[in-house]
Design an enzyme around this catalytic site. Structure first.
Site, short mmCIF file in Angstrom:
data_model
loop_
_atom_site.label_atom_id
_atom_site.label_comp_id
_atom_site.label_asym_id
_atom_site.label_seq_id
_atom_site.Cartn_x
_atom_site.Cartn_y
_atom_site.Cartn_z
N HIS A 82 0.77 -1.14 -0.15
CA HIS A 82 0.05 -0.18 -0.17
C HIS A 82 0.81 1.19 0.02
CE1 HIS A 82 -4.07 0.50 -0.17
NE2 HIS A 82 -4.43 1.00 1.03
N ASN A 108 -6.97 6.67 3.04
CA ASN A 108 -8.45 7.16 2.79
C ASN A 108 -8.83 8.46 2.98
OD1 ASN A 108 -8.48 4.09 2.50
ND2 ASN A 108 -9.43 3.85 4.42
#
Length: 189
Positions: free
Chosen positions: A19, A66
């Site tokens: 990620h 996010n």
């Protein structure tokens, strides 16, 4: 002027995970152009430099993945950077390891960081470099927050270098040229 954003999560536990590919690519660009990413603002770490005649801002949001849009919109507004000159680099499970894909626009494709950036920019028209991490056989969260195997790491190091070159190509030659040059290339061991 360009804003080059690498997506990732802050903290040692996330270093070198799937990620955090965006952070890794930004670090490669910073090293190549001697740009120190050591200033804190825009809910992230950033540095200023040049690629040829173009001023660039390298940004690593510290909002967690996010909420990356909060950081991107603050930097873009401060520097008055057009959406078309915001390049975002991130991991993509829908692309095999060893490949990347350059796009000039598009949906979030299930990536929450990109979804948040689209919401904050109120647009999906910004270039991006999507770096393939492959499909998980396991829980998605564990997969994206996990590290690459030794064999995968060999491939990924080459893909990270190619991704940095793709970002540089967008700045120097435009997104269409970068797409023609880098889309479809596959790196293998």
């Amino acid at each position: 002027m360009y804003l080059v954003v690498g997506l990732g999560n802050i903290g040692k536990e996330y270093k070198k995970t799937r990620h955090n590919i965006g952070f890794d690519v930004v670090d490669i660009i910073a090293e190549k152009y001697n740009i120190e990413i050591n200033r804190q603002k825009f809910k992230g770490s950033y540095g200023e430099g040049r690629i040829g005649n173009e001023k660039i801002i390298l940004l690593k949001p510290s909002t967690y993945m996010n909420l990356s849009g909060e950081s991107v919109i603050e930097a873009a507004n401060f520097y008055k950077i057009d959406k078309e000159n915001i390049i975002v680099i991130y991991d993509d499970m829908s692309i095999d390891i060893g490949k990347l894909r350059v796009r000039s626009k598009g949906s979030a494709g299930g990536h929450n960081g990109i979804k948040n950036i689209i919401q904050h920019l109120n647009s999906d028209i910004f270039p991006r470099v999507r770096v393939g991490i492959g499909q998980p056989d396991e829980n998605v969260v564990n997969y994206v927050l996990g590290k690459f195997s030794k064999d995968e790491r060999e491939i990924i190091e080459k893909v990270l270098a190619m991704s940095a070159k793709a970002c540089i190509s967008i700045v120097e030659d435009g997104v269409t040229e970068a797409m023609n040059k880098y889309n479809g290339v596959k790196i293998e061991v």
